[in-house]
Design an enzyme around this catalytic site. Structure first.
Site: not given
Ligand SMILES: CC(C)(COP(=O)([O-])OP(=O)([O-])OC[C@H]1O[C@@H](n2cnc3c(N)ncnc32)[C@H](O)[C@@H]1OP(=O)([O-])[O-])[C@@H](O)C(=O)NCCC(=O)NCCSC(=O)C[C@@](C)(O)CC(=O)[O-]
Length: 302
Positions: A16, A209, A240
């Site tokens: 994070d 946070h 974030c």
């Molecule tokens: C969830 C998705 C993947 C959906 O993303 P999407 O675009 O809807 O998904 P998709 O299935 O259509 O895939 C799009 C592309 O991503 C690839 N893909 C699909 N899945 C993966 C994977 N697992 N690893 C690597 N690549 C992946 C997939 O292969 C494709 O590649 P392309 O064909 O365009 O080259 C995207 O929205 C994403 O990665 N989001 C990241 C969100 C994130 O990390 N946010 C920060 C963390 S959460 C947070 O900080 C909050 C927390 C937890 O701390 C608590 C708080 O404070 O509230």
């Protein structure tokens, strides 16, 4: 109400904390941070995430980080996984514990993982099945529990609903995230009072946070509600990518100072923790976000 005798801190700095950094951070620096944190006595470290590198480029090297850290006995090294694809990549990297993350607000769910809350929960089902098959424990997150950057306030009953779903599908613990860091101690008590009606409090964690400077007050309020697991980030690193203006997590050093003052056990060495935080701040060339670290380091210079 009696305060808990022991608290477990979940160190989220390497994930994070670093995920929002724009400048490249080498795998070696990430590895050093994780190793410094385990040497300081942190027993749970969120090392990275297996998400789309297009969405969060900084986490792209997570598999290499897992390959190079010196894993210590008794320490859990976890990764964030949004879907089955991420879980499979984590498994291949030898990860033994993962976390899934849902939101309590529809708008944040769309911005963060590009789907509705219901769709995100559906995506977790095959991941949970695979995790069970491989004996991998799964932690759950609910974001925006004390407000959403897009939708505003979110009812505690809505948070309870999402948290219940995560438990029902097999998460062993659910961390409630004040993503924008706007909540107050009063909001926090009400949150745990409502969510704690359905879920045992020993299975809930707080993730605060510090945007509005309320995180320590919220942790104290949570302790009063019987919560004994808190997420924090060394040197207060982070923010974030999908919550503009939100600052880092509460600093681990500051939480440790609070807990030490209350006589609550954590097993963490403050001096080593401060060194770990200061080292990564030097690498990032940014000020240390922990007030306790800043005060301690300033005193040492005198
Ligand atoms: C969830 C998705 C993947 C959906 O993303 P999407 O675009 O809807 O998904 P998709 O299935 O259509 O895939 C799009 C592309 O991503 C690839 N893909 C699909 N899945 C993966 C994977 N697992 N690893 C690597 N690549 C992946 C997939 O292969 C494709 O590649 P392309 O064909 O365009 O080259 C995207 O929205 C994403 O990665 N989001 C990241 C969100 C994130 O990390 N946010 C920060 C963390 S959460 C947070 O900080 C909050 C927390 C937890 O701390 C608590 C708080 O404070 O509230």
């Amino acid at each position: 109400m009696n305060l808990p005798k022991q608290v477990r801190l979940v160190e989220v700095g390497p994930r994070d904390g670093l995920q929002n950094e724009k400048q490249p951070i080498s795998v070696a620096d990430k590895v050093r941070l994780v190793d410094d944190l385990s040497a300081a006595g942190l027993s749970y470290i969120e090392v990275g995430s297996f998400v789309s590198p297009k969405w969060v480029p900084q986490m792209a090297g997570s598999a290499e980080v897992f390959a190079q850290i010196q894993q210590q006995p008794g320490v859990t090294y976890a990764a964030l996984t949004p879907n089955l694809r991420g879980f499979e990549a984590a498994l291949e990297a030898g990860v033994k514990e993962v976390a899934v993350f849902a939101a309590a607000s529809e708008a944040f769910s769309q911005k963060n993982i590009n789907c509705s809350i219901a769709e995100s929960l559906e995506r977790f089902v095959p991941l949970m099945v695979a995790a069970k098959q491989h004996g991998v424990r799964v932690r759950g997150y609910v974001s925006c529990v004390l407000g959403c950057p897009y939708d505003g306030s979110v009812a505690p009953e809505q948070i309870a609903l999402v948290a219940r779903e995560l438990f029902a599908m097999g998460c062993y613990e659910v961390s409630l995230g004040d993503t924008i860091g706007a909540g107050t101690a009063g909001d926090t008590r009400r949150l745990f009072e409502v969510v704690g009606r359905d879920i045992p409090r020993e299975k809930l964690a707080g993730h605060f946070h510090d945007t509005y400077g309320q995180a320590l007050a919220n942790i104290y309020a949570s302790l009063l509600e019987g919560i004994s697991v808190f997420d924090s980030s060394v040197a207060g690193l982070g923010g974030c990518p999908y919550a503009k203006g939100a600052t880092g997590n509460v600093a681990t050093e500051d939480v440790l100072y609070l807990l030490n003052g209350l006589g609550i056990e954590t097993g963490i060495d403050m001096d080593k923790l401060i060194s770990a935080g200061q080292r990564i701040c030097t690498v990032l060339d940014k000020p240390n976000g922990s007030r306790v670290a800043r005060a301690t380091l300033a005193r040492q210079l005198r």
